[in-house]
Design a protein around this motif. Structure first.
Motif, short mmCIF file in Angstrom:
data_model
loop_
_atom_site.label_atom_id
_atom_site.label_comp_id
_atom_site.label_asym_id
_atom_site.label_seq_id
_atom_site.Cartn_x
_atom_site.Cartn_y
_atom_site.Cartn_z
N LEU A 297 21.85 3.08 -30.79
CA LEU A 297 20.86 4.03 -30.27
C LEU A 297 19.99 3.39 -29.07
N ILE A 298 19.48 2.04 -29.54
CA ILE A 298 18.78 1.28 -28.59
C ILE A 298 19.42 1.14 -27.05
N LEU A 299 20.92 0.68 -27.14
CA LEU A 299 21.40 0.46 -26.15
C LEU A 299 21.79 1.60 -25.31
N VAL A 300 21.97 2.88 -26.13
CA VAL A 300 22.51 4.09 -25.21
C VAL A 300 20.98 4.47 -24.50
N SER A 301 20.02 4.61 -25.22
CA SER A 301 18.57 4.88 -24.67
C SER A 301 18.10 3.96 -23.29
N SER A 302 18.75 2.95 -23.16
CA SER A 302 18.56 1.98 -22.23
C SER A 302 19.34 2.57 -20.98
N SER A 303 20.36 3.31 -20.94
CA SER A 303 21.01 4.20 -19.99
C SER A 303 20.28 4.94 -19.23
N PHE A 304 19.42 5.80 -20.09
CA PHE A 304 18.26 6.58 -19.60
C PHE A 304 17.23 6.15 -18.81
N THR A 305 16.92 5.04 -19.34
CA THR A 305 15.69 4.35 -18.64
C THR A 305 16.31 3.79 -17.37
N CYS A 306 17.55 3.20 -17.50
CA CYS A 306 18.13 2.61 -16.19
C CYS A 306 18.07 3.61 -15.28
N GLN A 307 18.60 4.95 -15.65
CA GLN A 307 18.87 5.87 -14.51
C GLN A 307 17.19 6.50 -13.92
N PHE A 308 16.41 6.45 -14.77
CA PHE A 308 14.94 6.87 -14.29
C PHE A 308 14.65 5.78 -13.14
N GLY A 309 15.16 4.37 -13.37
CA GLY A 309 14.76 3.44 -12.51
C GLY A 309 15.50 3.62 -11.19
N VAL A 310 16.74 4.24 -11.30
CA VAL A 310 17.79 4.51 -10.16
C VAL A 310 17.03 5.82 -9.51
N PHE A 311 16.53 6.75 -10.06
CA PHE A 311 15.75 7.69 -9.41
C PHE A 311 14.80 7.37 -8.53
N ALA A 312 13.92 6.61 -9.10
CA ALA A 312 12.78 5.88 -8.40
C ALA A 312 13.23 4.95 -7.25
N ALA A 313 14.38 4.38 -7.49
CA ALA A 313 14.99 3.42 -6.09
C ALA A 313 15.44 4.56 -5.19
N GLU A 314 16.01 5.69 -5.48
CA GLU A 314 16.37 6.45 -4.42
C GLU A 314 15.57 7.19 -3.56
N ARG A 315 14.19 7.37 -4.24
CA ARG A 315 12.97 7.79 -3.50
C ARG A 315 12.22 6.58 -3.06
N LEU A 316 13.03 5.33 -3.14
CA LEU A 316 12.32 4.09 -2.35
C LEU A 316 11.02 3.84 -2.98
N GLN A 317 10.66 3.99 -4.41
CA GLN A 317 9.66 3.54 -4.97
C GLN A 317 9.85 2.45 -5.89
N ALA A 318 9.46 1.36 -5.28
CA ALA A 318 9.84 0.05 -6.13
C ALA A 318 8.76 -0.33 -7.16
N ARG A 319 7.62 0.25 -7.04
CA ARG A 319 6.61 -0.13 -8.14
C ARG A 319 5.73 1.34 -8.48
N SER A 320 5.14 1.17 -9.60
CA SER A 320 4.40 2.47 -10.06
C SER A 320 3.09 2.86 -9.08
N THR A 321 2.99 3.99 -9.08
CA THR A 321 1.70 4.50 -8.50
C THR A 321 0.47 4.71 -9.38
N GLY A 322 0.94 4.67 -10.80
CA GLY A 322 0.13 5.29 -11.89
C GLY A 322 0.63 4.74 -13.04
N TRP A 323 -0.23 4.79 -14.23
CA TRP A 323 0.09 4.37 -15.55
C TRP A 323 1.09 5.40 -16.52
#
Length: 207
Positions: A66-92
């Motif tokens: 479950l820990i490894l599978v959940s990492s796929s979701f967090t990875c994909q959220f990172g991809v979504f941020a990369a696709e909108r060219l957002q490298a770092r956070s704009t808030g907490w």
């Protein structure tokens, strides 16, 4: 001669993404060979398997899965941020996180998975199951060990991707493409592990 406004644009596939997919195809064949070895040895030595699988801690492996599978979701959220060219956070808030924050979280989850696998190895070795103890031990450690090595490779790729995001002045499409192809690899190792978990743990427990 100028291109006519009515002429459709040619959208060529990204060569880096295509090359990654082709390479992952070869990795599929590699793991297919490992699965074949496992099933062949199991069919040849059913008594060894019945005795050895008693040492497996299925609930522990399920939590680690479950820990490894959940990492796929967090990875994909990172991809979504990369696709909108957002490298770092704009808030907490997580909704304001950039690629680096999501990839750091993915790295942490992957690291927990690897640490959990190492702990499981130590436990099994303490109970007499090792790569040289029997055919089962060889099959178990080869299949899960090669997968663990691939996960470790993915963790290194995440660090390189995060480092590249900090190194460049402007996070652009090249950096986003790197994040995307790393996600392809990570999703692949996650899917492979699901297959390994079902074959090695679930089917054995129900058998």
């Amino acid at each position: 001669m100028l291109q006519s406004a009515n002429t459709p644009a040619v959208n060529r596939p990204n060569p880096v993404a295509v090359g990654t997919i082709v390479w992952l195809g070869s990795e599929v064949m590699f793991f297919a060979g490992l699965f074949a070895i496992y099933f062949t040895l199991k069919s040849s030595l059913p008594d060894v398997w019945l005795e050895s699988v008693k040492h497996l801690n299925v609930p522990y492996a399920a939590v680690n899965t479950l820990i490894l599978v959940s990492s796929s979701f967090t990875c994909q959220f990172g991809v979504f941020a990369a696709e909108r060219l957002q490298a770092r956070s704009t808030g907490w808030k997580p909704s304001e996180w950039g690629m680096t924050e999501w990839f750091f979280l993915t790295y942490a989850l992957g690291g927990i998975f690897v640490a959990g696998q190492v702990w499981e190895y130590a436990t099994l070795i303490g109970e007499g199951i090792s790569i040289s103890s029997s055919a089962y031990g060889s099959a178990f450690f080869l299949t899960t060990g090669f997968h663990g090595a691939h996960v470790t490779g993915g963790l290194i790729a995440f660090l390189l991707t995060i480092g590249r995001a900090y190194a460049v002045k402007n996070f652009g499409h090249k950096e986003a493409t790197t994040a995307i192809v790393v996600s392809y690899y990570w999703h692949f190792v996650d899917v492979v592990w699901i297959g390994l978990f079902l074959v090695i743990y679930v089917l054995q427990a129900n058998g």
